[in-house]
Design a protein around this motif. Structure first.
Motif, PDB file in Angstrom:
ATOM      1  N   VAL A 224       0.837  -1.308   0.102  1.00  0.00           N
ATOM      2  CA  VAL A 224       0.094   0.089   0.129  1.00  0.00           C
ATOM      3  C   VAL A 224       0.881   1.185   0.121  1.00  0.00           C
ATOM      4  CG1 VAL A 224      -1.768   1.213   0.981  1.00  0.00           C
ATOM      5  CG2 VAL A 224      -1.827  -1.331   0.963  1.00  0.00           C
ATOM      6  N   ALA A 225       1.408   1.616   1.054  1.00  0.00           N
ATOM      7  CA  ALA A 225       2.441   2.535   1.210  1.00  0.00           C
ATOM      8  C   ALA A 225       3.507   2.850   2.434  1.00  0.00           C
ATOM      9  CB  ALA A 225       1.527   4.117   1.181  1.00  0.00           C
ATOM     10  N   PRO A 226       4.633   2.952   2.334  1.00  0.00           N
ATOM     11  CA  PRO A 226       5.377   3.037   3.280  1.00  0.00           C
ATOM     12  C   PRO A 226       5.178   4.330   4.527  1.00  0.00           C
ATOM     13  CG  PRO A 226       6.686   3.466   1.386  1.00  0.00           C
ATOM     14  CD  PRO A 226       5.070   3.215   0.870  1.00  0.00           C
ATOM     15  N   GLY A 227       4.680   5.208   3.836  1.00  0.00           N
ATOM     16  CA  GLY A 227       4.506   6.498   4.909  1.00  0.00           C
ATOM     17  C   GLY A 227       3.518   6.092   5.779  1.00  0.00           C
ATOM     18  N   LEU A 228       2.693   5.018   5.612  1.00  0.00           N
ATOM     19  CA  LEU A 228       1.391   4.653   6.700  1.00  0.00           C
ATOM     20  C   LEU A 228       2.354   4.286   7.911  1.00  0.00           C
ATOM     21  CD1 LEU A 228      -0.941   2.751   4.281  1.00  0.00           C
ATOM     22  CD2 LEU A 228      -1.076   5.271   4.984  1.00  0.00           C
ATOM     23  N   ARG A 229       3.753   3.529   7.997  1.00  0.00           N
ATOM     24  CA  ARG A 229       3.902   3.067   8.979  1.00  0.00           C
ATOM     25  C   ARG A 229       2.835   2.105   9.568  1.00  0.00           C
ATOM     26  NH1 ARG A 229       8.017   1.723   8.906  1.00  0.00           N
ATOM     27  NH2 ARG A 229       7.386   1.745   6.741  1.00  0.00           N
ATOM     28  N   LEU A 230       2.693   1.198   8.949  1.00  0.00           N
ATOM     29  CA  LEU A 230       1.805   0.008   9.490  1.00  0.00           C
ATOM     30  C   LEU A 230       2.442  -1.412   9.079  1.00  0.00           C
ATOM     31  CD1 LEU A 230      -0.853   0.449  11.181  1.00  0.00           C
ATOM     32  CD2 LEU A 230      -2.048  -0.238   8.839  1.00  0.00           C
ATOM     33  N   GLY A 231       2.118  -2.252   9.848  1.00  0.00           N
ATOM     34  CA  GLY A 231       2.759  -3.673   9.579  1.00  0.00           C
ATOM     35  C   GLY A 231       1.997  -4.456  10.707  1.00  0.00           C
ATOM     36  N   TRP A 232       2.614  -5.751  10.866  1.00  0.00           N
ATOM     37  CA  TRP A 232       2.198  -6.704  11.882  1.00  0.00           C
ATOM     38  C   TRP A 232       3.080  -7.683  12.203  1.00  0.00           C
ATOM     39  CZ3 TRP A 232       0.746  -6.892   6.802  1.00  0.00           C
ATOM     40  CH2 TRP A 232       0.724  -7.944   6.280  1.00  0.00           C
ATOM     41  N   ILE A 233       2.982  -8.207  13.499  1.00  0.00           N
ATOM     42  CA  ILE A 233       3.544  -9.406  13.940  1.00  0.00           C
ATOM     43  C   ILE A 233       2.790 -10.721  14.250  1.00  0.00           C
ATOM     44  CG2 ILE A 233       4.996 -10.272  15.842  1.00  0.00           C
ATOM     45  CD1 ILE A 233       6.056  -7.401  16.264  1.00  0.00           C
ATOM     46  N   TYR A 248       5.387   1.618  26.745  1.00  0.00           N
ATOM     47  CA  TYR A 248       4.949   2.597  25.527  1.00  0.00           C
ATOM     48  C   TYR A 248       3.493   2.016  24.702  1.00  0.00           C
ATOM     49  CZ  TYR A 248       6.679   1.872  21.163  1.00  0.00           C
ATOM     50  OH  TYR A 248       6.785   1.346  19.685  1.00  0.00           O
ATOM     51  N   VAL A 249       3.743   0.978  24.646  1.00  0.00           N
ATOM     52  CA  VAL A 249       2.504   0.285  23.834  1.00  0.00           C
ATOM     53  C   VAL A 249       1.270   0.506  24.769  1.00  0.00           C
ATOM     54  CG1 VAL A 249       1.447  -1.603  22.732  1.00  0.00           C
ATOM     55  CG2 VAL A 249       3.722  -1.427  22.675  1.00  0.00           C
ATOM     56  N   ASP A 250       1.237   0.065  25.780  1.00  0.00           N
ATOM     57  CA  ASP A 250      -0.085   0.233  26.778  1.00  0.00           C
ATOM     58  C   ASP A 250      -0.203   1.714  27.096  1.00  0.00           C
ATOM     59  OD1 ASP A 250      -1.893  -0.164  28.676  1.00  0.00           O
ATOM     60  OD2 ASP A 250      -0.463  -0.769  30.355  1.00  0.00           O
ATOM     61  N   SER A 251       0.805   2.539  27.174  1.00  0.00           N
ATOM     62  CA  SER A 251       0.352   4.139  27.451  1.00  0.00           C
ATOM     63  C   SER A 251      -0.210   4.788  26.166  1.00  0.00           C
ATOM     64  CB  SER A 251       1.753   4.686  27.776  1.00  0.00           C
ATOM     65  OG  SER A 251       1.722   6.242  27.758  1.00  0.00           O
ATOM     66  N   GLY A 252       0.477   4.191  25.086  1.00  0.00           N
ATOM     67  CA  GLY A 252      -0.268   4.907  23.774  1.00  0.00           C
ATOM     68  C   GLY A 252      -1.295   4.338  23.117  1.00  0.00           C
ATOM     69  N   GLY A 253      -1.721   3.137  23.812  1.00  0.00           N
ATOM     70  CA  GLY A 253      -2.877   2.796  23.282  1.00  0.00           C
ATOM     71  C   GLY A 253      -2.700   1.836  21.694  1.00  0.00           C
ATOM     72  N   GLY A 254      -1.886   1.105  21.658  1.00  0.00           N
ATOM     73  CA  GLY A 254      -1.315   0.544  20.575  1.00  0.00           C
ATOM     74  C   GLY A 254      -0.424   1.477  19.838  1.00  0.00           C
ATOM     75  N   VAL A 255       0.086   0.792  18.632  1.00  0.00           N
ATOM     76  CA  VAL A 255       1.141   1.719  18.181  1.00  0.00           C
ATOM     77  C   VAL A 255       0.807   2.763  16.890  1.00  0.00           C
ATOM     78  CG1 VAL A 255       3.049   1.180  16.645  1.00  0.00           C
ATOM     79  CG2 VAL A 255       2.734  -0.284  18.648  1.00  0.00           C
ATOM     80  N   ASN A 256      -0.297   2.397  16.456  1.00  0.00           N
ATOM     81  CA  ASN A 256      -0.430   3.369  15.316  1.00  0.00           C
ATOM     82  C   ASN A 256      -2.156   3.153  14.832  1.00  0.00           C
ATOM     83  OD1 ASN A 256      -0.131   5.161  13.579  1.00  0.00           O
ATOM     84  ND2 ASN A 256       1.101   4.396  11.939  1.00  0.00           N
ATOM     85  N   HIS A 257      -2.724   3.550  15.868  1.00  0.00           N
ATOM     86  CA  HIS A 257      -4.169   3.345  16.049  1.00  0.00           C
ATOM     87  C   HIS A 257      -5.109   3.850  14.780  1.00  0.00           C
ATOM     88  CE1 HIS A 257      -8.189   1.919  17.476  1.00  0.00           C
ATOM     89  NE2 HIS A 257      -8.664   3.373  17.331  1.00  0.00           N
ATOM     90  N   SER A 258      -4.913   5.110  14.403  1.00  0.00           N
ATOM     91  CA  SER A 258      -5.777   5.711  13.406  1.00  0.00           C
ATOM     92  C   SER A 258      -5.568   5.019  12.216  1.00  0.00           C
ATOM     93  CB  SER A 258      -5.573   7.301  13.488  1.00  0.00           C
ATOM     94  OG  SER A 258      -4.565   7.641  13.043  1.00  0.00           O
ATOM     95  N   VAL A 259      -4.382   4.945  11.959  1.00  0.00           N
ATOM     96  CA  VAL A 259      -3.732   4.303  10.589  1.00  0.00           C
ATOM     97  C   VAL A 259      -4.392   3.001  10.640  1.00  0.00           C
ATOM     98  CG1 VAL A 259      -2.069   3.786   8.987  1.00  0.00           C
ATOM     99  CG2 VAL A 259      -1.981   5.988  10.332  1.00  0.00           C
TER     100      VAL A 259
ATOM    101  N   HIS B 257       5.004   8.957   9.355  1.00  0.00           N
ATOM    102  CA  HIS B 257       4.955  10.053   8.336  1.00  0.00           C
ATOM    103  C   HIS B 257       3.678  10.479   7.760  1.00  0.00           C
ATOM    104  CE1 HIS B 257       6.661  12.286   4.763  1.00  0.00           C
ATOM    105  NE2 HIS B 257       5.810  11.446   4.143  1.00  0.00           N
ATOM    106  N   SER B 258       2.647   9.582   7.371  1.00  0.00           N
ATOM    107  CA  SER B 258       1.506   9.969   6.779  1.00  0.00           C
ATOM    108  C   SER B 258       0.674  10.627   7.717  1.00  0.00           C
ATOM    109  CB  SER B 258       0.712   8.686   6.208  1.00  0.00           C
ATOM    110  OG  SER B 258       0.098   7.986   7.231  1.00  0.00           O
ATOM    111  N   VAL B 259       0.635  10.406   8.999  1.00  0.00           N
ATOM    112  CA  VAL B 259      -0.145  11.191   9.863  1.00  0.00           C
ATOM    113  C   VAL B 259       0.517  12.643  10.101  1.00  0.00           C
ATOM    114  CG1 VAL B 259      -0.744  11.256  12.490  1.00  0.00           C
ATOM    115  CG2 VAL B 259      -0.863   9.198  10.987  1.00  0.00           C
TER     116      VAL B 259
END
Lengths: 366, 366
Positions: A224-233, A248-259, B257-259
């Protein structure tokens, strides 16, 4: 002018060094529509603190997608959303390895993985080229016998970076057997699986093993696009739990929620499948343009050609207006690979790739 | 049902424990417009690998915004885009501290910072409550004399979590002097600066020191939306360079980046200023509702009240249908703070906050 993006053009150079998407192939309009769709479908849930492992709409669409692709093998509970595959490697290394440990890496392999691993304070040791099971077992036992803790092996087995090639099926099964016998976790960087141009991709180590001892890294950067900074394990629930428990995952509510929520909207609308079909055709044409112009065989997937070239070719190539990444960059020892180069066909149009091939050929046979 | 977001409602409980935005205040429609605007203005540059420290449009809008707010003091070159303030703390700890080091933390302070620090393998030591300069110097020297490397002090000095209060101006100057004299980096978590309801916020340590020895963490989580996972670090260029050189930052092309590009579009359109004015008014009303109903004085900013309460009140409060976070959670020793509680007024409507206050009052005086 301050930079906006990572890529910086060099006047007069057609640069085959960048493993970046061709700008014209990025889904600019469709991604804006996905953001609107996420707002309409999910409302404020798309913008508040997300669930630590990733939001249900993405975990469910993604695991269904992977199961269609692979014939099963991935549950939402075995999935953790990351900020891309390299972030995934950093996270996995944080939970599986401790500073002072040694991590085995394939030879050659993705060069920036060396730095990601070094940032965790681990040493990097090259696995035997080709991953022959007896040699790998010997290497591992030798390291451990001399006092090294060796928790994991990193590799890009499918349409790999830098080779574009895939580990043979028989070798996959042997590798899993070694990992099981030696209590080694295999970290499978599976970034290029869906960029397959001829037939189907080999079965993933993750799918073959049925989970542990494999941890898989996936990414939307290439599809899709690298700028999204989205992947998975993908990993067994114990590893997923350790990732979700990071402060920091707990504090932030996941890593990149809106994307992640936007990607769920993009996938659910069918736009992921449409876009993947489109980029596959485009990258296939780019691959054919470069491999054809150079008269070399074409890898079945991915973004790269890995070719034998005279050592020290780079200055002569750049003098002709073409560049690439020297092979030495992809070896942990920094000295192997002097007669290899990595050429990326992801970033340039077929016409530019043909021009780049002409320049490279002229540099080799001046 | 798999979870989508971090918040999980508990039937019958008005929960003052969540430091989350009130869902109705999230800019759902405007953020979708920002995505469309970013697509139109930036095209494919919004979706490819970004520049490692953050893209120019965001760095430039953000530093201009901070300079309007603070009367100067922040250059784009002193700014690094993060995945939120807690990710910023993880990153800063990675470049400033090594496993085995000791990090000083304010008492009380943001509780999840303890876990973020522990994930780096550092020990956490409480700074003297109130940060009296002589006591702080003694604590620091004692730790160092006993062999601890102590590179940094973490605090939330403005409308802090959990207290809602701010470090007095005179104490700010003293703290910077101690840090300079003792070669200690101050990590200033400045997440709540713009949520100021009466007058203006105190000058930041970052602004007062003119840069080093302060590193500032900022965030869009409270002013715009936490799900964006977007914040920033202000630091001198050497620290910014170390952050940009992290393997996964280089590999990923920046952190989000995208955000970041969408936020640049959101800021440039004037929507950030509009939205901030809106949420300030709303959170002021929520603060007044809770503080007024409890008959306590209102903090000048932030999301929290920090109140004396009978020790062990939580079960009685929950039996009455109200909850909160016990004070002990905010002390590194886990045992101080038994007669304090943190009440968040960010998440509930004024009417619900008044109802929660009634229940809490009933629990205290049954």
């Amino acid at each position: 002018m301050r930079p906006v993006i990572q890529f910086q053009p060099r006047p007069g150079i057609l640069d085959l060094g960048w493993g970046h998407p061709r700008p014209e192939l990025l889904p600019v309009e469709t991604w804006a529509r996905a953001a609107t769709r996420a707002a309409r479908h999910f409302g404020g849930q798309a913008l508040t603190y997300g669930y630590a492992t990733g939001p249900a709409p993405l975990l469910e669409w993604l695991s269904a997608h992977l199961n269609r692709l692979e014939g099963g093998g991935t549950a939402p509970e075995q999935t953790f959303v990351t900020g891309g595959a390299s972030h995934g490697l950093a996270l996995v290394t944080q939970v599986l390895a401790a500073p002072g440990d040694t991590v085995l890496v394939d030879s050659p392999t993705y060069h920036l993985a060396f730095r990601i691993l070094a940032d965790r304070g681990v040493s990097v040791a090259a696995a035997p080229e080709g991953l022959d099971p007896a040699s790998l077992t010997t290497r591992l036992r030798t390291l451990r016998a001399s006092g090294h803790r060796v928790p994991m092996l990193y590799l890009v087995p499918t349409f790999g970076n830098p080779t574009g090639l895939s580990l043979p099926d028989a070798r996959r099964a042997e590798l899993i057997s070694v990992a099981r016998a030696e209590s080694l976790t295999i970290v499978e960087d599976d970034t290029y699986r869906e960029l397959c141009y001829d037939g189907t991709a080999p079965a993933s180590l993750w799918r073959l093993a049925g989970g542990a001892p494999v941890v898989r890294l996936g990414s939307f950067a290439k599809t899709v696009a690298p700028g999204l900074r989205l992947g998975w394990i993908n990993a067994d629930p114990a590893v997923i739990g350790a990732l979700a428990a990071l402060g920091y995952v707990d504090s932030g509510g996941g890593v990149n929620h809106s994307v992640a929520m936007q990607m769920a909207a993009f996938g659910d609308a069918g736009w992921y499948d449409d876009h993947l079909a489109f980029v596959r055709g485009q990258y296939r044409a780019q691959r054919d343009a470069l491999a054809g112009a150079l008269g070399v065989s074409a890898p079945a997937g991915g973004w790269f050609l890995w070719l034998p070239m005279p050592a020290g070719l780079l200055p002569a190539a750049e003098a002709r207006g073409v560049s690439f990444v020297p092979g030495t960059r992809f070896y942990a020892d920094g000295t192997s690979g002097t007669t290899r180069v990595r050429l990326s066909f992801s970033h340039l149009s077929p016409a530019d790739l043909r021009r780049a091939a002409e320049r490279l050929t002229a540099a080799v046979r001046p």
